[in-house]
Design a protein around this motif. Sequence first.
Motif, PDB file in Angstrom:
ATOM      1  N   ARG A 550      15.740  25.535  49.232  1.00  0.00           N
ATOM      2  CA  ARG A 550      14.918  24.214  49.231  1.00  0.00           C
ATOM      3  C   ARG A 550      13.566  24.776  48.451  1.00  0.00           C
ATOM      4  O   ARG A 550      12.931  23.883  47.554  1.00  0.00           O
ATOM      5  N   ASP A 553      14.159  24.710  44.752  1.00  0.00           N
ATOM      6  CA  ASP A 553      14.485  23.281  44.315  1.00  0.00           C
ATOM      7  C   ASP A 553      13.197  22.881  44.009  1.00  0.00           C
ATOM      8  O   ASP A 553      13.145  22.218  42.894  1.00  0.00           O
ATOM      9  N   GLU A 554      12.246  22.891  44.936  1.00  0.00           N
ATOM     10  CA  GLU A 554      10.964  22.081  44.885  1.00  0.00           C
ATOM     11  C   GLU A 554       9.929  22.912  44.183  1.00  0.00           C
ATOM     12  O   GLU A 554       9.102  22.162  43.556  1.00  0.00           O
ATOM     13  N   HIS A 555       9.809  24.108  44.102  1.00  0.00           N
ATOM     14  CA  HIS A 555       8.798  24.712  43.628  1.00  0.00           C
ATOM     15  C   HIS A 555       9.330  25.991  42.431  1.00  0.00           C
ATOM     16  O   HIS A 555       8.320  26.811  42.155  1.00  0.00           O
ATOM     17  N   LYS A 561      15.562  26.883  39.942  1.00  0.00           N
ATOM     18  CA  LYS A 561      15.924  25.462  40.755  1.00  0.00           C
ATOM     19  C   LYS A 561      17.188  25.555  40.555  1.00  0.00           C
ATOM     20  O   LYS A 561      18.309  25.804  39.900  1.00  0.00           O
TER      21      LYS A 561
END
Length: 945
Positions: A550, A553-555, A561
């Motif tokens: 996560r 994916d987000e940062h 990613k």
Amino acid sequence: MTAARRLVLVGHGMVGQRFLEALFEQAPAGPATEWQVTVLAEEPRPAYDRVHLTSWFSGTSAEELSLCPDGFLEKYGIELHLGDRATAVDRAARTVTTASGRQLPYDALVLATGSYPFVPPVPGHDAPGCHVYRTIEDLEGIRDAAATAGAGAVVGGGLLGLEAAGALKAMGVPTHVVEFAPRLMAIQVDDGGGAVLRRRIEDLGVTVHTGAGAQRVETGADGAARALTLSGGRQLPTDLVIFAAGVRPRDELARACGLPVGERGGIVIDEHCRTADPAVLAIGECALAADGRVYGLVAPGYAMAETAARAVTATARDSRTARDSHTARDSRTTLDSHTDGGSRTAGDSLAADGDTFTGADTSTKLKLLGVDVASFGDAHGAAEGALDVTYSNSRDGVYKKLVIGADGALLGGVLVGDTEAYGILRPLALSGTPLPAPPEQLVLPASAGVPAGPVTLPDEAVVCSCHHVTKGAVRAAVNDNGCTSVPEIKQCTRAGTGCGSCVKLLGTLVTDELAAAGVETARGLCEHFEHTRAELYEIIRVKGIDSFARLADEHGTAAGKGAALGKGAAVGEGVEAGEGAAVGKGVMAGKGTAVGKGTAADKGRTDGCDVCKPVVGSILASLGNGHILDGEQAALQDTNDHFLANLQRNGSYSVVPRVPGGEITPAGLITIGEIARDYGLYTKITGGQRIDLFGATVDQLPHIWRRLVEAGFESGHAYGKALRTVKSCVGETWCRYGVQDSVGLAIELELRYRGLRAPHKLKSAVSGCARECAEAQSKDFGVIATSTGWNLYVGGNGGMTPRHADLLASDLDRPALLRTIDRFLMFYIRTADRLERTAPWLERLDGGLDHLRAVVMDDSLGICADLDALMARHIATYEDEWAATLADPARLRRFASFANAPGTPDPTVRFVPERDQIRPALPHEDGQVLTAPLIAGAQLEVRTG
């Protein structure tokens, strides 16, 4: 073949060692070596670091202080005679006689005899209880005397005197400093700086007497010191007196053999460090330089050593040229040789090359009793028309003065309490470069001023005075030699390897130069994250992120990613150890299938690296995100964390049970002994007051843990970046000097912070009195008992770069102590960089110790409630990782050398007997494999006798 010429070096201190290094840097070892070198040392050990001598009191060993690398003497064929001082020089016969009766011939003689402590000739100065502060043996005597001293007095308020006072204070001895001048450090600072320095030091509990001299050492019936009488008649009750009133050149050898010496001492030398006898050179504190000064700092000494090495090398070069051209008048050419046909002498060569010593920068930057002090250039404004620009803040204990010339150039300055700008201001003063901003702004605090940057320095500005390295040389190391980091700069140029005050500036120069060349210097953690570790910690904490996938994916960057850690590959199903985490040397998870890269859990995984995965895993663990071997987290761990044990050189592992505070019962000792016997393990008592068991294989680990857990032990986390140990002395319970229960507090601290994951390992200690037997001031956080509470020290460490811890708070009661440590640890975990110990973190922290104190004690950032809550969560959710692993069959499945043959030992992990125990077999040795344990008895025959 021409016989090697004979060089005798008298003195093996810092400058003598630097001379040897410089000599062989110019004339490498091998058949062409010109010199057969003999070194005479008065002390019983090779050259060591006197600049950091005081660190010996905080646990730095004599070996760690040594400046003579292993193998250096052997590599260059240097013959070193320890404890055998030179007693006479016969210049006519060219021989040196030693105290043992040796008579050594020389072709070249280098005197590096240093200096001796000046002891005022007052009555009683040689009484028992009186000491000087010069050698390790001196410090050993002071330490022994301090153990029973009621009070101590240091005669001399200069650099050395204040270091000695700091050592006494750290050992719990009430301390006086007596200085004849009207202020402390009279040579380095002015009246304003001296006043601030005195106030800061007196605030630490040291009594300062300025404008007073030592008149007499009073003695008791036993002849030992009992008081110090000052000029004016005042008596200071003291049974320990340290004379640190300056030094005098050791020039007696030169005087006795007829070499000229200065009126106030010092062997007269020319700009090539040669004496009146061209075959004799002098360097360091024993020499009176060509500018008429005796230099007592290491940087000028190093410069003289390098000049003398060039002089010796040039002489040898000219001699070879003379021999090769058959124009030598005498086959025994020496330093005073000349050649026919207009050939240059060594001195001519040097003059042409500019390799001379005619003076040196005497700028100083250091920390005395925790107070930063620096002076540079014309600190006292002696130049005609000079003006002062001054900033003084008595509340914060900060004083800054810049001396400005009539043309507006910076000439020098004094900094007390805040020396952050020293790295820039000193080169500006020495180079004469116009100031980048009005001087009034340069003395203001960082928040209000306009600090100069390295870009404003000219290339000729000297950024490392210890080794005379210029900014231009650093830039060339980056651009021409490909250096991209401070360690590489150190190796290439030697900058930063002396006193270390220029290291921060070097880092800025490297970064700026790379940026100017268009080389991107990313501040992010790695290619997968543009954020720093501290930023990732806040992102994970605030957003409640519980997985690497996560977070990526987000940062993450484009490289990170969308790449989960192996969809559906739950750790525990089969055997999986994460990318790059091989189970020791040659250990396999099934026929031909290595545990690590390429296992099932790795298929399709392209994200993460060996930098970001362990960092994220540590952050998740520190925030209480479950067992580190569960699910995705297992693939994030370092090699040791994968198996909750430390991987050793032959693929075996060590097991270290926790022994809180170093306290252990006889039954506990017997249990550990029985386990070591039954599994044939090597046992070693560690420096952290624990017992380490070496030689376990992967499949044996759970069996060993089970027996330890059943006996009441738990994981000591020696494998993780977490709290290791809290050492302790026996405290008031047993020791007649103890004033508090140090063992009880150490146990409480270790149980409170056990399992706490951090950017790096954490070590602690608790001492029950100021004698400091637990060495608390060399730890990440250390506690020392006082009669009314506890003193808390932070930011210390030993190892390769030892650092004395700083005093954060004094006389804390137990609740305040625990609360302050809680916040300190959580603030460190929250803000430190990857693999950053508390020592460099504290030095890097904006505002340093004062800022840290404001954050954790005054709640200046308003985050103390958050820090308290994080620590409370850790304490409430702690579980022993060994016991939790034993309780979960899925976790246990990873502990196998071979997935298809559990319990089968790895045949590549082999041992040989040594000293009634075992050790890893070397490649050429026919070692044995340890078999599965029986009820009792070692499985490898151990031969004795």
